[in-house]
Design a protein around this motif. Sequence first.
Motif, PDB file in Angstrom:
ATOM      1  N   GLU A 111      36.980  43.609  36.821  1.00 37.16           N
ATOM      2  CA  GLU A 111      38.151  43.605  36.005  1.00 37.16           C
ATOM      3  C   GLU A 111      38.005  43.869  34.401  1.00 37.16           C
ATOM      4  OE1 GLU A 111      40.864  44.453  37.841  1.00 37.16           O
ATOM      5  OE2 GLU A 111      41.382  43.818  39.166  1.00 37.16           O
ATOM      6  N   THR A 112      36.854  43.088  33.739  1.00 43.85           N
ATOM      7  CA  THR A 112      36.719  43.662  32.584  1.00 43.85           C
ATOM      8  C   THR A 112      35.885  45.050  32.618  1.00 43.85           C
ATOM      9  OG1 THR A 112      34.586  42.153  32.527  1.00 43.85           O
ATOM     10  CG2 THR A 112      36.386  41.738  32.134  1.00 43.85           C
ATOM     11  N   ARG A 113      35.526  46.043  33.623  1.00 44.02           N
ATOM     12  CA  ARG A 113      34.244  46.999  33.423  1.00 44.02           C
ATOM     13  C   ARG A 113      35.146  48.122  32.751  1.00 44.02           C
ATOM     14  NH1 ARG A 113      32.273  45.518  39.742  1.00 44.02           N
ATOM     15  NH2 ARG A 113      30.662  44.003  39.141  1.00 44.02           N
ATOM     16  N   LEU A 114      35.162  48.985  32.086  1.00 35.99           N
ATOM     17  CA  LEU A 114      36.000  49.834  31.832  1.00 35.99           C
ATOM     18  C   LEU A 114      35.494  51.035  32.161  1.00 35.99           C
ATOM     19  CD1 LEU A 114      37.489  51.085  29.020  1.00 35.99           C
ATOM     20  CD2 LEU A 114      35.494  51.778  28.246  1.00 35.99           C
ATOM     21  N   THR A 115      36.306  51.232  33.492  1.00 37.36           N
ATOM     22  CA  THR A 115      35.825  52.720  33.835  1.00 37.36           C
ATOM     23  C   THR A 115      36.241  54.437  33.886  1.00 37.36           C
ATOM     24  OG1 THR A 115      37.234  51.582  35.873  1.00 37.36           O
ATOM     25  CG2 THR A 115      35.287  50.927  35.981  1.00 37.36           C
ATOM     26  N   TRP A 116      36.178  54.739  34.822  1.00 42.27           N
ATOM     27  CA  TRP A 116      37.417  56.184  34.586  1.00 42.27           C
ATOM     28  C   TRP A 116      38.585  55.375  34.976  1.00 42.27           C
ATOM     29  CZ3 TRP A 116      36.296  59.262  30.638  1.00 42.27           C
ATOM     30  CH2 TRP A 116      35.142  59.712  30.465  1.00 42.27           C
ATOM     31  N   ALA A 117      38.439  55.472  36.650  1.00 42.74           N
ATOM     32  CA  ALA A 117      39.370  54.988  36.458  1.00 42.74           C
ATOM     33  C   ALA A 117      40.471  53.924  35.607  1.00 42.74           C
ATOM     34  CB  ALA A 117      39.541  54.077  38.087  1.00 42.74           C
ATOM     35  N   PHE A 118      39.594  53.448  35.536  1.00 41.30           N
ATOM     36  CA  PHE A 118      41.063  51.662  34.638  1.00 41.30           C
ATOM     37  C   PHE A 118      42.093  53.239  33.444  1.00 41.30           C
ATOM     38  CE2 PHE A 118      41.731  49.283  30.594  1.00 41.30           C
ATOM     39  CZ  PHE A 118      42.228  48.448  31.008  1.00 41.30           C
ATOM     40  N   LEU A 119      40.805  54.036  33.068  1.00 39.06           N
ATOM     41  CA  LEU A 119      41.636  54.734  32.025  1.00 39.06           C
ATOM     42  C   LEU A 119      42.466  55.636  32.530  1.00 39.06           C
ATOM     43  CD1 LEU A 119      37.945  55.391  29.672  1.00 39.06           C
ATOM     44  CD2 LEU A 119      40.217  53.786  29.079  1.00 39.06           C
ATOM     45  N   ALA A 120      42.167  56.161  33.293  1.00 38.39           N
ATOM     46  CA  ALA A 120      43.224  57.418  33.668  1.00 38.39           C
ATOM     47  C   ALA A 120      44.472  56.802  34.622  1.00 38.39           C
ATOM     48  CB  ALA A 120      42.384  57.798  35.926  1.00 38.39           C
ATOM     49  N   PHE A 121      44.190  55.328  35.025  1.00 40.94           N
ATOM     50  CA  PHE A 121      45.354  55.182  35.627  1.00 40.94           C
ATOM     51  C   PHE A 121      46.128  54.596  34.277  1.00 40.94           C
ATOM     52  CE2 PHE A 121      43.857  53.665  39.754  1.00 40.94           C
ATOM     53  CZ  PHE A 121      44.244  54.400  40.526  1.00 40.94           C
ATOM     54  N   LEU A 122      45.772  54.345  33.361  1.00 42.07           N
ATOM     55  CA  LEU A 122      46.544  53.509  32.248  1.00 42.07           C
ATOM     56  C   LEU A 122      47.120  54.607  31.761  1.00 42.07           C
ATOM     57  CD1 LEU A 122      47.293  50.941  30.710  1.00 42.07           C
ATOM     58  CD2 LEU A 122      44.995  50.896  29.016  1.00 42.07           C
ATOM     59  N   ALA A 123      45.823  55.983  31.148  1.00 42.29           N
ATOM     60  CA  ALA A 123      46.887  57.063  30.464  1.00 42.29           C
ATOM     61  C   ALA A 123      48.056  57.420  31.551  1.00 42.29           C
ATOM     62  CB  ALA A 123      45.432  57.815  30.928  1.00 42.29           C
ATOM     63  N   LEU A 124      47.752  57.580  33.104  1.00 43.81           N
ATOM     64  CA  LEU A 124      49.210  58.123  33.906  1.00 43.81           C
ATOM     65  C   LEU A 124      50.065  57.221  33.305  1.00 43.81           C
ATOM     66  CD1 LEU A 124      46.856  59.065  36.526  1.00 43.81           C
ATOM     67  CD2 LEU A 124      48.002  60.601  35.639  1.00 43.81           C
ATOM     68  N   ALA A 125      50.160  56.051  33.667  1.00 41.25           N
ATOM     69  CA  ALA A 125      51.085  55.380  33.308  1.00 41.25           C
ATOM     70  C   ALA A 125      51.829  54.916  31.974  1.00 41.25           C
ATOM     71  CB  ALA A 125      50.955  53.765  33.640  1.00 41.25           C
ATOM     72  N   THR A 126      51.162  55.702  30.475  1.00 42.51           N
ATOM     73  CA  THR A 126      51.648  55.642  29.640  1.00 42.51           C
ATOM     74  C   THR A 126      52.186  56.992  29.146  1.00 42.51           C
ATOM     75  OG1 THR A 126      49.708  54.584  28.820  1.00 42.51           O
ATOM     76  CG2 THR A 126      50.545  55.574  26.978  1.00 42.51           C
ATOM     77  N   GLN A 127      51.672  58.175  30.617  1.00 45.05           N
ATOM     78  CA  GLN A 127      52.266  59.252  29.723  1.00 45.05           C
ATOM     79  C   GLN A 127      53.434  58.841  30.945  1.00 45.05           C
ATOM     80  OE1 GLN A 127      49.984  62.715  29.912  1.00 45.05           O
ATOM     81  NE2 GLN A 127      48.195  61.920  30.155  1.00 45.05           N
ATOM     82  N   ILE A 128      53.744  58.343  31.710  1.00 46.06           N
ATOM     83  CA  ILE A 128      55.025  58.378  32.600  1.00 46.06           C
ATOM     84  C   ILE A 128      56.164  57.378  31.582  1.00 46.06           C
ATOM     85  CG2 ILE A 128      55.882  57.285  34.635  1.00 46.06           C
ATOM     86  CD1 ILE A 128      53.353  57.814  36.492  1.00 46.06           C
TER      87      ILE A 128
END
Length: 324
Positions: A111-128
């Motif tokens: 869970e500590t890995r800074l992956t593209w998937a993590f960034l994408a999900f968090l960015a999408l959630a933040t935009q919503i």
Amino acid sequence: MLHVRVISPVERTDEVLRIATDCPAVVNVVGLPGAAYAPRGDVVEFDVAREAANGVLAQLRALGLKDSGGITVEELYLSISTAAEKAEELAPGEPDDAVVWEELAARTAAETRLTWAFLAFLALATQIAAIGALLDQPILIVGAMVLGPEFGPVAAACFGVLRGDLRLIGSAVRTLVIGFAVAIAITTACAVISRLLGWITPSMLDNRPTTDFIIHPDKWSFIVALLAGVAGILSMTAGKSAALVGVFISVTTVPAAGNIAVAVALAHWHEVAASFHQLGVNLAGMLLAGTVTLFVQRFLWNRYGLHVTTGHRPDGTDAMNQGS
């Protein structure tokens, strides 16, 4: 029950079999001499009650099998075996209450890995969440909460505190900070472009009766974050992943991040500070409660759950669980 597969060097196989057969909570022991090719060695497989797994895994680790062989653990969702039922009866406590620390360590490390998937999900959630704040739509806020992946690094930080692992704590904090920074930056850029196009205006943040809780953190925000932190850790340690959805829609981390972005774009500076306050309150509450929950679980399990003395194995023979 858990299914354990061990790849063991030939000279260690007898010790692996002893560990398995000495534990009354272990059943279905299978030895396959010479079955492993990469790395070379023997294969030993067995099923162990979840409540007794920590002791067994600790003994296997002590043999150096991490470097000279391998240990794989899988969850068994169905085991039709009277012997397995008796093994679970001999193990202390209940399966849902058992914390398999090796499993939790592996999960939190991932869970500590800074992956593209993590960034994408968090960015999408933040935009919503940002759109939900602009339109005063609670359903969008809830959707953003569910989508946000931020609890994983929070749980990893809690586990890092429990173990005194500064590296794990640092990785978790780094993932959270960079993740939220990237998500807020992307959302702010989108909001600025939307303002230039005339799609959004500063007045959209002036009257939001159903979502203005985002900018009004109070004692209840902290209490809810505490409760969510406890629930989140329990859901991870008990393997009840469905309960994490309730955690996601309880805390206001992602909505606060989304509100920061649109408040910056629309120059509502007082809301920026309030949203950062909300974000900090929620993260602090989850970190505190999650860490305390892990300490309590370790204390209770060490005190009451790990001491299996001489018992009768499901096959009727006497055995001593030396790993519990």
